[in-house]
Scaffold this active site. Structure first.
Site, PDB file in Angstrom:
ATOM      1  N   LYS A  55      36.695  32.601  34.610  1.00 56.68           N
ATOM      2  CA  LYS A  55      37.243  33.333  35.764  1.00 56.68           C
ATOM      3  C   LYS A  55      36.249  34.368  36.251  1.00 56.68           C
ATOM      4  O   LYS A  55      35.382  34.835  35.511  1.00 56.68           O
ATOM      5  CB  LYS A  55      38.578  34.019  35.417  1.00 56.68           C
ATOM      6  CG  LYS A  55      38.518  35.079  34.294  1.00 56.68           C
ATOM      7  CD  LYS A  55      38.100  36.470  34.698  1.00 56.68           C
ATOM      8  CE  LYS A  55      38.087  37.437  33.520  1.00 56.68           C
ATOM      9  NZ  LYS A  55      37.295  38.645  33.742  1.00 56.68           N
TER      10      LYS A  55
ATOM     11  N   ASP B 128      43.815  38.567  29.391  1.00 58.61           N
ATOM     12  CA  ASP B 128      43.241  37.544  30.273  1.00 58.61           C
ATOM     13  C   ASP B 128      43.644  36.126  29.879  1.00 58.61           C
ATOM     14  O   ASP B 128      43.257  35.162  30.552  1.00 58.61           O
ATOM     15  CB  ASP B 128      41.705  37.615  30.234  1.00 58.61           C
ATOM     16  CG  ASP B 128      41.151  38.838  30.959  1.00 58.61           C
ATOM     17  OD1 ASP B 128      41.918  39.495  31.694  1.00 58.61           O
ATOM     18  OD2 ASP B 128      39.956  39.122  30.776  1.00 58.61           O
TER      19      ASP B 128
END
Ligand code: C5P
Length: 299
Positions: A12, A139
């Protein structure tokens, strides 16, 4: 018969990382807009005598293979909930930069969870998997869902964000990692005595993602951890400058760094920026990738 399950999971970049003041639990409230990018790890789980983790890839030596690895923790968490032994061999084929601010370790946690769920036929609901992900780290849930999402709370409470096109990126990989807690600690030091605003998602940024408009996205990108990462690693300013000089629309530190991210107009200009970054000698590697990318998927 020895069956195995492989899950592919993306890295990401945070296109917006708005950080609030530290909370009593030490975490920070965030408005964190995640975008999954097409750099992938592949996690394979195979029945074994006991839990063990192996890793391959150019940076495999930097990956912890003990119970601190999020993939191992994911297998243990799922097994505990279902009263089974976490006896699997977890192999990570690593392509996401290690300790780079691209959530590679978190991605492996999400991938191992999905892989073990399939291997053990645990039948966990999406909700249960997301709950385990959130326990593993801020995350980790995003690795499971992919695409683009706004994360609030400590970043783990996700809402999907619409993306109306393909964005092209270059990621400059730095030598060595940066510790996420150290970067948040530096953020606290740099903002001490100031009023840190409540984090909020930028409407201009969400609109740029929705339209697939790279120029508008370039104007709206923001990372509140960037000053802290640059304070701990001043040489990153040279990398950011080299990518901008080579024609990137915008440059920023990815998450807590030290990977730097460069948004470009198209794939061709991404390749040019990557070549220039490599030639500049300000990074160890430069990788081209497109976004958005799908979340953890059994292959
Ligand atoms: O959730 P995760 O384990 O990935 O967080 C790693 C570290 O990053 C935390 O221990 C904390 O120091 C910092 N962090 C934070 N606020 C967040 C997310 C992470 O301070 N929202």
């Amino acid at each position: 018969m020895s069956q195995s399950v492989t899950v592919r999971v993306p890295a990401k970049v945070n296109v917006q990382l708005a950080v609030g003041a530290p909370r009593p639990d030490g975490f920070h409230d965030l408005a964190n807009v995640f975008l999954a990018v097409g750099l992938y790890d592949e996690v394979t789980v195979t029945p074994a005598e006991a839990l063990r983790v192996t890793c391959s890839g150019p940076d495999a030596g930097q990956v912890p293979l003990d119970a601190t690895n999020l993939a191992a923790r994911a297998a243990i968490a799922l097994a505990d909930r279902h009263g089974i032994a976490p006896d699997v061999h977890i192999h990570i084929a690593k392509d996401i930069p290690v300790a780079g601010g691209m959530a590679g370790g978190s991605a492996d946690g999400a991938a191992a969870l999905l892989a073990c769920d399939a291997l053990w036929a645990t039948g966990a609901s999406r909700e249960e998997l997301l709950e385990i992900c959130a326990e593993l780290g801020s995350d980790v849930p995003f690795g499971l869902v992919g695409g683009a999402a706004l994360g609030v709370g400590r970043g783990e409470q996700l809402t999907a964000v619409e993306v109306g096109g393909t964005f092209h990126w270059v990621f400059a990989v730095a030598d060595g990692g940066l510790s996420t807690p150290a970067v948040y600690g530096e953020f606290d030091r740099l903002t001490a005595g100031t009023r840190v605003p409540e984090p909020a998602a930028s409407p201009a940024l969400l609109a740029a993602l929705r339209k697939g408009d790279a120029t508008a996205l370039a104007d709206a990108l923001g990372n509140d951890l960037q000053a802290a990462a640059l304070s701990l690693r001043p040489s990153l300013a040279d990398t950011l400058g080299a990518g901008t000089a080579a024609g990137a629309l915008a440059a920023l530190v990815s998450g807590s760094g030290p990977t730097t991210a460069f948004l470009t107009a198209d794939e061709e200009s991404a390749r040019k920026v990557a070549d220039a970054l490599l030639a500049s000698g300000t990074c160890r590697d430069a990788r081209v990738a497109a976004s958005p990318a799908a979340g953890a998927t059994v292959v």
